[in-house]
Design a protein around this motif. Structure first.
Motif, mmCIF file in Angstrom:
data_model
loop_
_atom_site.group_PDB
_atom_site.id
_atom_site.type_symbol
_atom_site.label_atom_id
_atom_site.label_comp_id
_atom_site.label_asym_id
_atom_site.label_seq_id
_atom_site.Cartn_x
_atom_site.Cartn_y
_atom_site.Cartn_z
ATOM 1 N N ARG A 290 -41.986 21.902 -9.191
ATOM 2 C CA ARG A 290 -40.759 21.059 -9.603
ATOM 3 C C ARG A 290 -40.361 21.957 -10.838
ATOM 4 O O ARG A 290 -39.192 22.248 -10.735
ATOM 5 C CB ARG A 290 -41.043 19.864 -9.753
ATOM 6 C CG ARG A 290 -39.892 18.857 -10.374
ATOM 7 C CD ARG A 290 -38.967 18.663 -9.299
ATOM 8 N NE ARG A 290 -37.588 19.291 -9.887
ATOM 9 C CZ ARG A 290 -36.515 19.335 -9.178
ATOM 10 N NH1 ARG A 290 -36.491 18.767 -8.031
ATOM 11 N NH2 ARG A 290 -35.405 19.792 -9.467
ATOM 12 N N TYR A 291 -41.318 22.089 -11.706
ATOM 13 C CA TYR A 291 -40.689 23.079 -12.814
ATOM 14 C C TYR A 291 -40.235 24.411 -12.697
ATOM 15 O O TYR A 291 -39.117 24.914 -13.238
ATOM 16 C CB TYR A 291 -42.039 23.306 -13.734
ATOM 17 C CG TYR A 291 -41.996 23.900 -15.099
ATOM 18 C CD1 TYR A 291 -41.212 23.507 -15.996
ATOM 19 C CD2 TYR A 291 -42.302 25.305 -15.199
ATOM 20 C CE1 TYR A 291 -41.170 23.931 -17.386
ATOM 21 C CE2 TYR A 291 -42.186 26.158 -16.302
ATOM 22 C CZ TYR A 291 -41.814 25.319 -17.514
ATOM 23 O OH TYR A 291 -41.652 26.108 -18.589
ATOM 24 N N THR B 257 -44.508 16.928 -15.313
ATOM 25 C CA THR B 257 -43.971 17.376 -13.881
ATOM 26 C C THR B 257 -44.756 18.322 -13.201
ATOM 27 O O THR B 257 -45.501 19.054 -14.096
ATOM 28 C CB THR B 257 -42.479 17.924 -13.893
ATOM 29 O OG1 THR B 257 -42.054 18.240 -12.590
ATOM 30 C CG2 THR B 257 -42.441 19.235 -14.531
#
Ligand SMILES: CC(C)(COP(=O)(O)OP(=O)(O)OC[C@H]1O[C@@H](n2cnc3c(N)ncnc32)[C@H](O)[C@@H]1OP(=O)(O)O)[C@@H](O)C(=O)NCCC(=O)NCCS
Length: 177
Positions: free
Chosen positions: A44-45, A40
């Motif tokens: 997003r993480y 990812t």
């Protein structure tokens, strides 16, 4: 803050996210940890990371491993906490390779085991590590863990290791003598 000889353990915080992302996207570390390599994006993480930080779990405690000067070098945890059976599983990753083979893993595991047996009622700590991960096995043995079996799962072959409260107490007594 839980203080060891060469490292200290502290609660995870948002500022750890970049290091953790780098380590979670590293193919060699993913293989050693037998976790899927993260694919990812960092943004997003970070969203998931911030959410998880606010979510406290009764079956898992995670710590950052840092040098005594505050440099973040890895993570450790105990999880699958089972109060009924009185046991939990231990995990460790020194993500920063510059700090491998210098005794930081041994100090981290000793510090975490001392904390668990000193501050909780758990009676047994266990772990699994790849048969091929000799560095990890040597580290765990030096901390008093003994092999108790093998496990083959998802194509991986693991060595299972454990330490009981009695074994830990025996080591404490020997160290004081
Ligand atoms: C495994 C890990 C925690 C060990 O910590 P470390 O700080 O690197 O190791 P330490 O210096 O504390 O101890 C490792 C011991 O193994 C020895 N060792 C290192 N590589 C070795 C190898 N390939 N073969 C045999 N022994 C080895 C070291 O010499 C040391 O023994 P010594 O104290 O007698 O010199 C750390 O390397 C790490 O997190 N690695 C990446 C992720 C991982 O493997 N996690 C464990 C998953 S179960």
């Amino acid at each position: 803050m839980i203080i060891g000889s060469k490292i200290r353990l502290r609660d995870k915080r948002l500022a750890d996210a970049l290091d953790d992302y780098i380590w979670r996207t590293d193919p060699e570390l993913a293989q050693l940890d037998t976790t899927p390599q993260l694919t990812t994006t960092f943004s997003r993480y970070l969203v998931d990371y911030a959410y998880e930080l606010n979510y406290s779990s009764s079956i898992r405690r995670r710590f950052a491993v840092e040098m005594l000067d505050g440099k973040h070098i890895g993570n450790c945890s105990y999880y699958n906490i089972d109060e009924t059976k009185g046991e939990a599983e231990l995990g460790i990753m020194i993500g920063n390779r510059d700090y491998w083979d210098k005794g930081y893993g041994i100090d981290t595991v000793n510090t975490l085991v001392n904390y668990i047996f000193g501050q909780t009622n758990l009676k047994r700590i266990y772990l699994k590590t790849l048969d091929s991960n000799i560095r990890a096995q040597k580290c765990f043995k030096k901390c008093g863990f003994t092999p108790y079996g093998h496990l083959v799962r998802d194509g991986f072959s693991f060595t299972l290791m454990e330490i009981t409260r009695e074994q830990w107490q025996e080591r404490q007594t020997q160290a004081e003598a």
